[in-house]
Scaffold this motif. Structure first.
Motif, mmCIF file in Angstrom:
data_model
loop_
_atom_site.group_PDB
_atom_site.id
_atom_site.type_symbol
_atom_site.label_atom_id
_atom_site.label_comp_id
_atom_site.label_asym_id
_atom_site.label_seq_id
_atom_site.Cartn_x
_atom_site.Cartn_y
_atom_site.Cartn_z
ATOM 1 N N HIS A 158 0.908 -1.277 0.014
ATOM 2 C CA HIS A 158 -0.071 -0.056 -0.058
ATOM 3 C C HIS A 158 0.960 1.219 0.003
ATOM 4 N N SER A 159 0.558 2.177 -0.912
ATOM 5 C CA SER A 159 1.477 3.271 -1.173
ATOM 6 C C SER A 159 0.653 4.489 -1.347
ATOM 7 N N ARG A 160 1.345 5.467 -1.995
ATOM 8 C CA ARG A 160 0.509 6.732 -2.472
ATOM 9 C C ARG A 160 1.192 6.997 -4.015
ATOM 10 N N PHE A 161 0.064 7.402 -4.889
ATOM 11 C CA PHE A 161 0.241 7.534 -6.251
ATOM 12 C C PHE A 161 1.671 8.547 -6.445
ATOM 13 N N ASP A 162 1.767 9.505 -5.707
ATOM 14 C CA ASP A 162 2.796 10.421 -5.806
ATOM 15 C C ASP A 162 4.271 9.818 -5.249
ATOM 16 N N ASP A 163 4.134 8.788 -5.085
ATOM 17 C CA ASP A 163 5.451 8.098 -4.627
ATOM 18 C C ASP A 163 5.679 6.928 -5.673
ATOM 19 N N ILE A 164 5.035 6.878 -6.787
ATOM 20 C CA ILE A 164 5.160 5.765 -7.784
ATOM 21 C C ILE A 164 6.610 5.538 -8.408
ATOM 22 N N LYS A 165 7.409 6.906 -8.355
ATOM 23 C CA LYS A 165 8.760 6.545 -8.696
ATOM 24 C C LYS A 165 9.422 5.605 -8.071
ATOM 25 N N SER A 166 9.056 5.387 -6.659
ATOM 26 C CA SER A 166 9.967 4.410 -5.836
ATOM 27 C C SER A 166 9.627 3.074 -6.558
ATOM 28 N N TYR A 167 8.622 2.844 -7.411
ATOM 29 C CA TYR A 167 8.320 1.554 -8.110
ATOM 30 C C TYR A 167 8.871 1.471 -9.456
ATOM 31 N N LEU A 168 9.172 2.354 -10.102
ATOM 32 C CA LEU A 168 9.793 2.797 -11.314
ATOM 33 C C LEU A 168 10.980 2.569 -11.442
ATOM 34 N N LYS A 169 11.756 2.162 -12.598
ATOM 35 C CA LYS A 169 13.192 2.359 -12.769
ATOM 36 C C LYS A 169 13.530 3.415 -13.830
ATOM 37 N N SER A 170 14.509 3.765 -13.813
ATOM 38 C CA SER A 170 15.428 4.678 -14.970
ATOM 39 C C SER A 170 15.559 3.971 -16.194
ATOM 40 N N GLY A 171 14.494 4.434 -17.315
ATOM 41 C CA GLY A 171 14.660 3.557 -18.507
ATOM 42 C C GLY A 171 13.471 2.938 -18.726
ATOM 43 N N ASP A 172 12.453 2.820 -17.548
ATOM 44 C CA ASP A 172 11.151 2.499 -17.820
ATOM 45 C C ASP A 172 10.600 3.573 -18.943
ATOM 46 N N LEU A 173 9.453 3.039 -19.976
ATOM 47 C CA LEU A 173 8.937 3.557 -20.954
ATOM 48 C C LEU A 173 7.297 3.514 -20.364
ATOM 49 N N LEU A 174 6.714 4.782 -20.309
ATOM 50 C CA LEU A 174 5.341 4.910 -19.872
ATOM 51 C C LEU A 174 4.441 5.330 -21.080
ATOM 52 N N VAL A 175 3.363 4.358 -21.310
ATOM 53 C CA VAL A 175 2.606 4.686 -22.512
ATOM 54 C C VAL A 175 1.269 5.260 -22.025
ATOM 55 N N ILE A 176 1.186 6.804 -22.290
ATOM 56 C CA ILE A 176 0.073 7.417 -22.220
ATOM 57 C C ILE A 176 -0.909 7.551 -23.138
ATOM 58 N N ASN A 177 -2.302 7.844 -22.906
ATOM 59 C CA ASN A 177 -3.336 7.903 -24.003
ATOM 60 C C ASN A 177 -3.862 9.426 -23.873
ATOM 61 N N ASN A 178 -3.438 10.203 -25.175
ATOM 62 C CA ASN A 178 -3.676 11.633 -25.353
ATOM 63 C C ASN A 178 -5.269 12.081 -25.559
ATOM 64 N N THR A 179 -5.891 10.922 -25.625
ATOM 65 C CA THR A 179 -7.257 11.315 -26.174
ATOM 66 C C THR A 179 -8.091 12.257 -25.279
ATOM 67 N N LYS A 180 -8.981 13.088 -25.777
ATOM 68 C CA LYS A 180 -9.393 14.134 -25.106
ATOM 69 C C LYS A 180 -11.016 13.704 -24.775
ATOM 70 N N VAL A 181 -11.710 13.892 -23.778
ATOM 71 C CA VAL A 181 -13.122 13.497 -23.808
ATOM 72 C C VAL A 181 -13.865 14.601 -24.083
ATOM 73 N N VAL A 182 -14.952 14.456 -25.071
ATOM 74 C CA VAL A 182 -15.775 15.449 -25.452
ATOM 75 C C VAL A 182 -16.872 15.508 -24.573
ATOM 76 N N PRO A 183 -17.449 16.671 -24.354
ATOM 77 C CA PRO A 183 -18.644 16.638 -23.650
ATOM 78 C C PRO A 183 -19.955 16.206 -24.067
ATOM 79 N N ALA A 184 -19.976 14.910 -24.479
ATOM 80 C CA ALA A 184 -20.952 14.352 -25.332
ATOM 81 C C ALA A 184 -22.284 14.005 -24.562
ATOM 82 N N LYS A 185 -22.534 14.740 -23.433
ATOM 83 C CA LYS A 185 -23.920 14.429 -22.715
ATOM 84 C C LYS A 185 -24.659 15.613 -22.904
#
Length: 355
Positions: free
Chosen positions: A40-67
Motif C-alpha cells: 500500500h502506497s501513494r501515487f505520488d510515490d510511484i517513482k519508488s516502484y519505477l526504474k530509470s529507463g522505464d517507458l510509460l505509454v499514455i493515452n492523449n485522447t480528450k473526452v468530449v462533452p458528449a452528454k
C-alpha cells in the motif's frame, strides 16, 4: 469461463464521486506477479516502484462533452442523451443513447433547454437511436456541445439532480480529463492517466522515465457490461486508435533494449497489443486502426511488461483483462484487500501498479 468468476463485493460508499483535490495523493496498490505481494502506497510515490529507463505509454485522447440534456417537445420531460458517434460526413446525423425509451418513436422531436438544438429521432438501431440534430446557431454539433454539453460521466457517479449537475458542469469537464489530453474523440476518460500531474510527470522524466503518447478514443465498448453468462460470448465494440512512427519506434527500441514498457490504462494496453507484429520480441507497427480486442482467459500478453490502472467494476471487461495479466486469484485477492483498506473505486478512485 463464467462471468460470475470475476465478481466481488463493493460497498457503495467506496465508489468515488469526485477526484481528490490533489490527484497524485490518491492511494496506490503495488502488485508484483513475481512474489504475489500487496503493498500500500501513494501515487505520488510511484517513482519508488519505477526504474530509470522505464517507458510509460499514455493515452492523449480528450473526452468530449458528449452528454446533452434534452426535453420532450410537448411534455418537457427531461432526457439524458449520450452522443456515441456521427454517421457520415453530411447532415448532423448521430448515434445516440437515450436515458428513456418510452415515447421515443421515429419522428419524436427533442429540444435543448434554450432551444439551440432541435433533435429529431429517425430510427432505433439496437440500443442506439439515430437522431438528426439541427443547430439554430448555425454551428456544427461538435462545436455546440463544447458550450452546452456535459461531461459524459459514468452512471455510478451521481449528481443529486439536474440543478446539481448544472452547478458541477464546468468542474466535471475539467475533472474528467487527463492533463495530457489533446485530441477530441472519447466519451469516457482514460482514468488511469488522471492521477498524473505536470509536476509528477516532470519528476519522473528527471528520474529517467520516458513518456510516449498514443491516441485511443474510448467509446461505449469500454464500459459496456458483460451480459452473457460465459465471458467468451461477449462482443467487444471496436474503438479507434493511432500510434505514430515516432511513438512506435520508441516503444520498439525499449523492447529490444530490455526496458519495461508500462501502459497507463487498459485503453493503451489494448492498442499496443492489437498493434503487435512480432509476438516474440513484442514489437509493434505504427498506424491507424480499430481494435475489438477482448482479452480473456488464455490470452498471452505480447508487448506490455506492467500496467498502471484503476480498480474496475465487477464482471467488467477491464477487470477480466487485469485478471488475465496478473492472475485471477491474485487480482481478486488484491481487490478484496482494497475494499478492506477503504480504497476509492472506479473512475475517480485510487490506482494500482501491476508488474
Amino acid at each position: 469461463m463464467k462471468v460470475t468468476a470475476y465478481d466481488y463485493h463493493l460497498p457503495k460508499e467506496q465508489i468515488a464521486q469526485s477526484p481528490l483535490e490533489l490527484r497524485a495523493a490518491c492511494k496506490l496498490m503495488v502488485l508484483s506477479r513475481t512474489d504475489q505481494s500487496i503493498v500500500h502506497s501513494r501515487f505520488d510515490d510511484i517513482k519508488s516502484y519505477l526504474k530509470s529507463g522505464d517507458l510509460l505509454v499514455i493515452n492523449n485522447t480528450k473526452v468530449v462533452p458528449a452528454k446533452l440534456l434534452l426535453y420532450r417537445d410537448k411534455t418537457l420531460g427531461k432526457i439524458d442523451a449520450l452522443l456515441v458517434s456521427k454517421e457520415g460526413s453530411g447532415n448532423e446525423l448521430w448515434r445516440v443513447i437515450l436515458s428513456k425509451r418510452k415515447g421515443m418513436e421515429p419522428g419524436t422531436v427533442l429540444l435543448s433547454e434554450k432551444k439551440e438544438l432541435t433533435a429529431v429521432i429517425k430510427s432505433l438501431i439496437d440500443d442506439e437511436y439515430l437522431i438528426e440534430f439541427i443547430d439554430t446557431t448555425g454551428e456544427s454539433l461538435s462545436e455546440s456541445i463544447k458550450e452546452i454539453g456535459f461531461a459524459p460521466l459514468p452512471p455510478y457517479i451521481k449528481r443529486k439532480d439536474k440543478n446539481t449537475e448544472k452547478a458541477f458542469k464546468n468542474k466535471d469537464k475539467t475533472d474528467y480529463q487527463t492533463v495530457f489530453a489533446r485530441f477530441d474523440g472519447s466519451i469516457a476518460a482514460p482514468t488511469a492517466g488522471m492521477h498524473f500531474t505536470p509536476d509528477l510527470i516532470q519528476e519522473l522524466k528527471n528520474f529517467g522515465v520516458e513518456f510516449v503518447e498514443i491516441t485511443h478514443h474510448i467509446g461505449k465498448g469500454t464500459f459496456k457490461p458483460i451480459k452473457s453468462d460465459e465471458i467468451e460470448n461477449h462482443h467487444m465494440d471496436k474503438e479507434y486508435f493511432e500510434i505514430d512512427d515516432i511513438s512506435a519506434d520508441k516503444i520498439n527500441k525499449a523492447k529490444l533494449a530490455g526496458r519495461r514498457v508500462i501502459t497507463v490504462g487498459t485503453s493503451s494496453t489494448r492498442a499496443l497489443e492489437t498493434a503487435c507484429i512480432d509476438p516474440v520480441k513484442g514489437l509493434i507497427a505504427p498506424g491507424k486502426a480499430w481494435t475489438g480486442l477482448f482479452v480473456t482467459d488464455g490470452y498471452k500478453y505480447k508487448v506490455i511488461d506492467a500496467i498502471i490502472t484503476n480498480f474496475h467494476l465487477p464482471k467488467s471487461t477491464n477487470l477480466v483483462m487485469t485478471c488475465v495479466f496478473g492472475g485471477k486469484e491474485y487480482i481478486l485477492k488484491a481487490y478484496n484487500e482494497a475494499v478492506a483498506q477503504k480504497y476509492r473505486f472506479y473512475s475517480y478512485g485510487d490506482a494500482m501498479f501491476l508488474s
